[in-house]
Design an enzyme around this catalytic site. Structure first.
Site, PDB file in Angstrom:
ATOM      1  N   TYR A 139       0.921  -1.151  -0.042  1.00  0.00           N
ATOM      2  CA  TYR A 139      -0.109   0.094  -0.039  1.00  0.00           C
ATOM      3  C   TYR A 139       1.011   1.215   0.135  1.00  0.00           C
ATOM      4  CZ  TYR A 139      -2.352   3.794   2.719  1.00  0.00           C
ATOM      5  OH  TYR A 139      -2.739   5.066   2.978  1.00  0.00           O
ATOM      6  N   LYS A 143       1.700   4.319  -2.532  1.00  0.00           N
ATOM      7  CA  LYS A 143       1.623   5.770  -1.956  1.00  0.00           C
ATOM      8  C   LYS A 143       2.596   6.541  -2.355  1.00  0.00           C
ATOM      9  CE  LYS A 143      -1.555   7.233   0.196  1.00  0.00           C
ATOM     10  NZ  LYS A 143      -3.001   7.965  -0.310  1.00  0.00           N
TER      11      LYS A 143
HETATM   12  N1  LIG Z   1      -7.014   6.301   7.504  1.00  0.00           N
HETATM   13  C1  LIG Z   1      -5.726   6.695   7.872  1.00  0.00           C
HETATM   14  O1  LIG Z   1      -5.180   6.642   8.887  1.00  0.00           O
HETATM   15  C2  LIG Z   1      -4.881   7.347   6.853  1.00  0.00           C
HETATM   16  C3  LIG Z   1      -5.328   7.702   5.551  1.00  0.00           C
HETATM   17  N2  LIG Z   1      -4.514   8.190   4.689  1.00  0.00           N
HETATM   18  C4  LIG Z   1      -4.947   8.278   3.032  1.00  0.00           C
HETATM   19  O2  LIG Z   1      -6.202   8.994   3.373  1.00  0.00           O
HETATM   20  C5  LIG Z   1      -7.229   8.750   2.114  1.00  0.00           C
HETATM   21  C6  LIG Z   1      -8.526   8.606   2.802  1.00  0.00           C
HETATM   22  O3  LIG Z   1      -8.436   7.521   3.716  1.00  0.00           O
HETATM   23  P1  LIG Z   1      -9.867   6.644   4.377  1.00  0.00           P
HETATM   24  O4  LIG Z   1     -10.681   7.856   4.445  1.00  0.00           O
HETATM   25  O5  LIG Z   1      -9.203   6.414   5.767  1.00  0.00           O
HETATM   26  O6  LIG Z   1      -9.838   5.571   3.243  1.00  0.00           O
HETATM   27  P2  LIG Z   1     -11.348   5.245   3.040  1.00  0.00           P
HETATM   28  O7  LIG Z   1     -11.369   3.712   2.568  1.00  0.00           O
HETATM   29  O8  LIG Z   1     -12.389   5.304   4.108  1.00  0.00           O
HETATM   30  O9  LIG Z   1     -11.978   6.023   1.825  1.00  0.00           O
HETATM   31  C7  LIG Z   1     -11.678   5.677   0.435  1.00  0.00           C
HETATM   32  C8  LIG Z   1     -12.770   6.001  -0.427  1.00  0.00           C
HETATM   33  O10 LIG Z   1     -12.219   5.738  -1.958  1.00  0.00           O
HETATM   34  C9  LIG Z   1     -12.967   4.802  -2.463  1.00  0.00           C
HETATM   35  N3  LIG Z   1     -12.148   4.239  -3.551  1.00  0.00           N
HETATM   36  C10 LIG Z   1     -11.262   3.375  -3.681  1.00  0.00           C
HETATM   37  N4  LIG Z   1     -11.099   2.956  -4.970  1.00  0.00           N
HETATM   38  C11 LIG Z   1     -11.786   3.820  -5.885  1.00  0.00           C
HETATM   39  C12 LIG Z   1     -11.705   3.763  -7.191  1.00  0.00           C
HETATM   40  N5  LIG Z   1     -10.930   3.262  -7.936  1.00  0.00           N
HETATM   41  N6  LIG Z   1     -12.553   4.740  -7.708  1.00  0.00           N
HETATM   42  C13 LIG Z   1     -13.254   5.798  -6.712  1.00  0.00           C
HETATM   43  N7  LIG Z   1     -13.261   5.575  -5.460  1.00  0.00           N
HETATM   44  C14 LIG Z   1     -12.519   4.730  -4.933  1.00  0.00           C
HETATM   45  C15 LIG Z   1     -13.408   4.012  -1.309  1.00  0.00           C
HETATM   46  O11 LIG Z   1     -14.352   2.921  -1.850  1.00  0.00           O
HETATM   47  P3  LIG Z   1     -14.492   1.437  -1.177  1.00  0.00           P
HETATM   48  O12 LIG Z   1     -14.415   1.454   0.372  1.00  0.00           O
HETATM   49  O13 LIG Z   1     -15.649   0.866  -2.016  1.00  0.00           O
HETATM   50  O14 LIG Z   1     -13.130   1.073  -1.444  1.00  0.00           O
HETATM   51  C16 LIG Z   1     -13.739   4.844  -0.311  1.00  0.00           C
HETATM   52  O15 LIG Z   1     -15.023   5.183  -0.423  1.00  0.00           O
HETATM   53  C17 LIG Z   1      -6.439   7.699   1.383  1.00  0.00           C
HETATM   54  O16 LIG Z   1      -5.631   8.223   0.493  1.00  0.00           O
HETATM   55  C18 LIG Z   1      -5.555   7.058   2.541  1.00  0.00           C
HETATM   56  O17 LIG Z   1      -4.332   6.416   1.632  1.00  0.00           O
HETATM   57  C19 LIG Z   1      -3.291   8.535   4.652  1.00  0.00           C
HETATM   58  C20 LIG Z   1      -2.848   8.425   5.974  1.00  0.00           C
HETATM   59  C21 LIG Z   1      -3.414   7.880   7.116  1.00  0.00           C
HETATM   60  C1  LIG Z   2      -4.228  -4.559  17.088  1.00  0.00           C
HETATM   61  C2  LIG Z   2      -3.079  -3.283  17.707  1.00  0.00           C
HETATM   62  C3  LIG Z   2      -1.713  -3.925  17.743  1.00  0.00           C
HETATM   63  C4  LIG Z   2      -3.145  -2.151  16.688  1.00  0.00           C
HETATM   64  C5  LIG Z   2      -4.527  -1.372  16.494  1.00  0.00           C
HETATM   65  C6  LIG Z   2      -4.456  -0.135  15.968  1.00  0.00           C
HETATM   66  C7  LIG Z   2      -4.257  -0.154  14.507  1.00  0.00           C
HETATM   67  C8  LIG Z   2      -5.408  -0.770  13.724  1.00  0.00           C
HETATM   68  C9  LIG Z   2      -3.825   1.294  14.013  1.00  0.00           C
HETATM   69  C10 LIG Z   2      -2.732   1.853  14.755  1.00  0.00           C
HETATM   70  C11 LIG Z   2      -1.943   3.042  13.766  1.00  0.00           C
HETATM   71  C12 LIG Z   2      -2.957   2.763  12.652  1.00  0.00           C
HETATM   72  C13 LIG Z   2      -2.285   3.477  11.387  1.00  0.00           C
HETATM   73  C14 LIG Z   2      -3.151   3.158  10.163  1.00  0.00           C
HETATM   74  C15 LIG Z   2      -3.902   2.104  10.145  1.00  0.00           C
HETATM   75  C16 LIG Z   2      -4.468   1.654  11.492  1.00  0.00           C
HETATM   76  C17 LIG Z   2      -3.525   1.487  12.604  1.00  0.00           C
HETATM   77  C18 LIG Z   2      -2.548   0.363  12.046  1.00  0.00           C
HETATM   78  C19 LIG Z   2      -2.343   3.295   8.663  1.00  0.00           C
HETATM   79  C20 LIG Z   2      -1.501   2.226   8.361  1.00  0.00           C
HETATM   80  C21 LIG Z   2      -3.536   3.895   7.629  1.00  0.00           C
HETATM   81  C22 LIG Z   2      -3.007   4.119   6.357  1.00  0.00           C
HETATM   82  C23 LIG Z   2      -1.799   4.881   6.369  1.00  0.00           C
HETATM   83  O1  LIG Z   2      -1.657   5.650   5.438  1.00  0.00           O
HETATM   84  C24 LIG Z   2      -0.899   5.068   7.535  1.00  0.00           C
HETATM   85  C25 LIG Z   2      -1.397   4.636   8.938  1.00  0.00           C
HETATM   86  C26 LIG Z   2      -0.500   4.390   9.739  1.00  0.00           C
HETATM   87  C27 LIG Z   2      -1.080   4.333  11.389  1.00  0.00           C
END
Ligand SMILES: NC(=O)C1=CN([C@@H]2O[C@H](COP(=O)(O)OP(=O)(O)OC[C@H]3O[C@@H](n4cnc5c(N)ncnc54)[C@H](OP(=O)(O)O)[C@@H]3O)[C@@H](O)[C@H]2O)C=CC1
Ligand SMILES: CC(C)CCC[C@@H](C)[C@H]1CC[C@H]2C3=C(CC[C@]12C)[C@@]1(C)CCC(=O)C[C@@H]1CC3
Length: 340
Positions: A139, A143
Site C-alpha cells: 500500500y 502511495k
Molecule cells: N486512515 C488513515 O489513517 C490514513 C489515510 N491516508 C490516506 O487518506 C485517504 C483516505 O483514507 P480513508 O478515508 O481512511 O479511506 P476510506 O477507505 O474510508 O476511503 C476511500 C474511499 O475511496 C473509494 N475508492 C477506492 N477505490 C476507488 C476507485 N477506484 N475509484 C473511486 N473511488 C475509490 C473507497 O471505496 P471502497 O470503500 O468501496 O473501496 C472509499 O469510499 C487515502 O488516500 C489514504 O491512503 C493517509 C494516512 C493515514
Molecule cells: C491491534 C493493535 C496492535 C493495533 C490496533 C491499531 C491499528 C489498527 C492502527 C494503529 C496505527 C494505525 C495506522 C494505520 C491503520 C490503522 C493503525 C495500524 C495506517 C496504516 C493507515 C494508512 C496509512 O497511510 C498509515 C497509517 C499509519 C497508522
C-alpha cells in the site's frame, strides 16, 4: 459561483472524504463527490458514481471545477497488490490527465506520512527525509509512486498546480479502522500485550485537523506560492506514546488497557511467523490476522513528524486538541462501549 469555490472530492464517500465534504459545504463550496460507492445521502452534493481508473467516468465530475481533492484509495489492509497498483498509481495518473483535460487548476492529494517510514524510529521527521527505500507494505509503496506522480505534474506554465498532504494515523467519528479494530481486538481478548517499552511517541491526527490542512493547502495553492509541487505533514502536533493513546481509547470505552509487555523483536518475528502460516494456508482458508508485521512496526517504534513547514507556508495550526479529539471520537461510537 467562481470555479475556485467549486470542487470535486474523489473518494468522498470514505471516512476522510465525508468529513472533507461536510467541511467544504460549511465553507460555502459547491461540492461534487466521485466514488465507487455512494456512502451517504446529501441533496447539496452532486454525486458521481465511477472508478477513478476510468477517465470517461471521471471527466463529467470535473467539469467547471477549480479544485480536486483526491483522497480515494483501496483499504490499506487489502492484500490485493494489483488493485493498489491500478488504483493508487495508474488511477492517479488518470486523475491527473482528466484534471488537465477538464481545465482543473488545482489538485490536492491525500498522501501519507508513512511514505518515509521504513519500520525504524522517526522522531520529528521533516519532509526533507527521502522516500522509504523499503516501505512497510505494498500500500505504502504505491502511495510513494502516487505522490511522486502528483508532485511532478505541478506545472504553473499550464496553470496546473499540485500539492500533497501527508497525514498520519487519522482518527475520529466514522473511522472504519483504528477504533473498530482496537475494540474488535479487545473483545476477542487479544489486547493484553504492549509491544516494546511503551514509550514510543507516535502521531495520531484528528480527522478535522486533516481536513483543515487540505483546505488550507487548496486555498494557498497559487502561482508562485512555496507550496506548489510540495508535500506537507499534517499532524495534531501532539505526539503521544502509542500505547498511552490506545489505552486512553480502550479505557474510555470501558475495556482494559494492555497490562503485559512483549519485547519488540519477539513481537515482530512472531507476526512474521503468523504471516507465513496465513500465506501457506491461503489455498485452503483465508485468514485476516490482527497481528501483522506492519502493525507491530507501527505499534513498537517512534514515528512522529514535524508540521513546521505547513505552519510556515500555509499558516496551519491544529484546530482540535488531542484531548478534545479523543473525547469526540469515543462519544461518536456508542455501540462500541462495553456495557459494565
Ligand atoms: N486512515 C488513515 O489513517 C490514513 C489515510 N491516508 C490516506 O487518506 C485517504 C483516505 O483514507 P480513508 O478515508 O481512511 O479511506 P476510506 O477507505 O474510508 O476511503 C476511500 C474511499 O475511496 C473509494 N475508492 C477506492 N477505490 C476507488 C476507485 N477506484 N475509484 C473511486 N473511488 C475509490 C473507497 O471505496 P471502497 O470503500 O468501496 O473501496 C472509499 O469510499 C487515502 O488516500 C489514504 O491512503 C493517509 C494516512 C493515514
Ligand atoms: C491491534 C493493535 C496492535 C493495533 C490496533 C491499531 C491499528 C489498527 C492502527 C494503529 C496505527 C494505525 C495506522 C494505520 C491503520 C490503522 C493503525 C495500524 C495506517 C496504516 C493507515 C494508512 C496509512 O497511510 C498509515 C497509517 C499509519 C497508522
Amino acid at each position: 459561483q467562481q470555479n475556485s469555490k467549486k470542487c470535486t472530492v474523489i473518494g468522498g464517500s470514505g471516512f476522510l472524504g465525508q468529513h472533507m465534504v461536510e467541511s467544504l459545504l460549511e465553507k460555502g463550496y459547491a461540492v461534487n463527490v466521485f466514488d465507487v460507492r455512494k456512502g451517504f445521502e446529501n441533496d447539496k452534493v452532486h454525486f458521481f458514481l465511477g472508478d477513478l481508473c476510468n477517465k470517461q467516468e471521471l471527466l463529467p465530475a470535473l467539469q467547471g471545477v477549480g479544485v480536486v481533492f483526491h483522497c480515494a484509495s483501496p483499504a490499506p489492509s487489502s492484500h490485493d497488490k494489483e488493485l493498489f497498483y491500478r488504483v493508487n498509481y495508474v488511477g492517479t495518473k488518470t486523475v491527473i490527465q482528466a484534471c488537465k483535460e477538464a481545465g482543473v487548476q488545482k489538485l490536492v492529494l491525500t498522501s501519507s506520512a508513512s511514505v518515509i517510514f521504513e519500520g525504524k524510529d522517526i522522531k520529528n521527521g521533516t519532509e526533507d527525509i527521502p522516500y522509504a527505500k523499503n516501505p512497510i507494505d505494498y500500500y505504502t509503496e504505491t502511495k510513494i509512486l502516487q505522490e511522486k506522480e502528483v508532485l511532478s505534474s505541478n506545472n504553473p506554465d499550464v496553470n496546473f498546480l499540485t500539492v500533497a498532504i501527508r497525514p498520519h494515523g487519522i482518527f475520529g467519528p466514522r473511522d472504519p479502522q483504528l477504533v473498530p479494530i482496537l475494540v474488535q481486538t479487545a473483545r476477542a481478548g487479544k489486547m493484553k500485550f504492549m509491544i516494546g517499552d511503551g514509550r514510543n511517541l507516535v502521531d495520531f491526527t484528528y480527522v478535522d485537523n486533516v481536513v483543515h490542512g487540505h483546505i488550507l493547502a487548496a486555498e494557498n495553492l497559487q502561482k508562485n506560492s512555496p507550496i506548489c509541487g510540495k508535500a506537507y505533514h499534517i499532524t495534531n502536533d501532539e505526539p503521544i506514546p502509542f500505547w498511552t493513546f490506545l489505552s486512553r481509547i480502550l479505557i474510555s470505552l470501558n475495556y482494559e488497557a494492555p497490562k503485559y509487555r512483549i519485547p519488540y523483536w519477539v513481537a515482530y518475528y512472531l507476526a512474521c511467523l503468523v504471516s507465513l502460516i496465513v500465506l501457506l494456508l491461503r489455498p485452503i482458508r483465508t485468514i485476516k490476522p490482527t497481528f501483522t508485521p506492519m502493525r507491530v512496526a507501527l505499534a513498537g517504534t517512534y514515528h512522529y513528524y514535524s508540521c513546521e513547514q505547513a505552519k510556515r507556508d500555509m499558516g496551519y495550526r491544529p484546530i482540535v486538541s488531542l484531548d478534545e479529539a479523543v473525547e469526540r471520537t469515543v462519544q461518536s461510537y456508542p455501540k462500541l462501549h462495553k456495557i459494565k
